[in-house]
Design a protein around this motif. Structure first.
Motif, PDB file in Angstrom:
ATOM      1  N   ASN A 187       9.178  23.837  57.417  1.00  0.00           N
ATOM      2  CA  ASN A 187       9.393  24.693  58.591  1.00  0.00           C
ATOM      3  C   ASN A 187       8.432  26.023  58.357  1.00  0.00           C
ATOM      4  O   ASN A 187       8.401  26.933  59.266  1.00  0.00           O
ATOM      5  CB  ASN A 187      10.551  25.183  59.290  1.00  0.00           C
ATOM      6  N   GLN A 188       7.573  25.884  57.397  1.00  0.00           N
ATOM      7  CA  GLN A 188       6.572  27.033  57.251  1.00  0.00           C
ATOM      8  C   GLN A 188       5.005  26.593  57.393  1.00  0.00           C
ATOM      9  O   GLN A 188       4.636  25.448  56.833  1.00  0.00           O
ATOM     10  CB  GLN A 188       6.591  27.572  55.705  1.00  0.00           C
ATOM     11  N   PRO A 189       4.356  27.310  58.338  1.00  0.00           N
ATOM     12  CA  PRO A 189       3.005  26.715  58.601  1.00  0.00           C
ATOM     13  C   PRO A 189       2.055  27.065  57.617  1.00  0.00           C
ATOM     14  O   PRO A 189       2.077  27.841  56.980  1.00  0.00           O
ATOM     15  CB  PRO A 189       2.787  27.553  59.981  1.00  0.00           C
ATOM     16  N   GLN A 190       1.241  26.119  57.618  1.00  0.00           N
ATOM     17  CA  GLN A 190      -0.214  26.148  56.783  1.00  0.00           C
ATOM     18  C   GLN A 190      -1.203  26.738  57.672  1.00  0.00           C
ATOM     19  O   GLN A 190      -1.383  26.569  58.664  1.00  0.00           O
ATOM     20  CB  GLN A 190      -0.639  24.857  56.239  1.00  0.00           C
ATOM     21  N   VAL A 191      -1.858  28.063  57.054  1.00  0.00           N
ATOM     22  CA  VAL A 191      -2.804  28.549  57.459  1.00  0.00           C
ATOM     23  C   VAL A 191      -4.235  28.362  56.755  1.00  0.00           C
ATOM     24  O   VAL A 191      -4.127  28.104  55.597  1.00  0.00           O
ATOM     25  CB  VAL A 191      -2.771  30.131  57.964  1.00  0.00           C
TER      26      VAL A 191
END
Length: 86
Positions: free
Chosen positions: A26-30
């Motif tokens: 649930n951690q977004p990739q940027v």
């Protein structure tokens, strides 16, 4: 390890930060798109992806600069200063 011992420090200007649509736990990739000048004065443009916490996504999006280490003979090989010195 090469970057820590032989890398040159530079301040990279962040041109763009955007979410890639990928998530890990649930951690977004940027994806960062950055520009910096090497020690010869050549302008280098690079990109790097990383996962960030949801609570940091607003802060990351507002960053204008980030310190990096790069290899003088291969400036496209770099890492963020805070990742190397942790």
């Amino acid at each position: 390890m090469q970057l820590k011992f032989w890398g040159e420090k530079a301040t990279a200007h962040i041109i763009e930060v955007k979410q890639t649509g990928n998530y890990l736990n649930n951690q977004p990739q940027v994806k960062y798109t950055l520009e910096f000048k090497d020690k010869k004065g050549k302008l280098i443009q690079v990109a790097k992806k990383e996962f960030v916490s949801l609570t940091d996504i607003g802060h990351v999006s507002s960053l204008k600069e980030k310190d990096i280490f790069y290899l003088p003979d291969n400036p496209e090989k770099f890492n963020f200063f805070d990742e190397i010195n942790n």
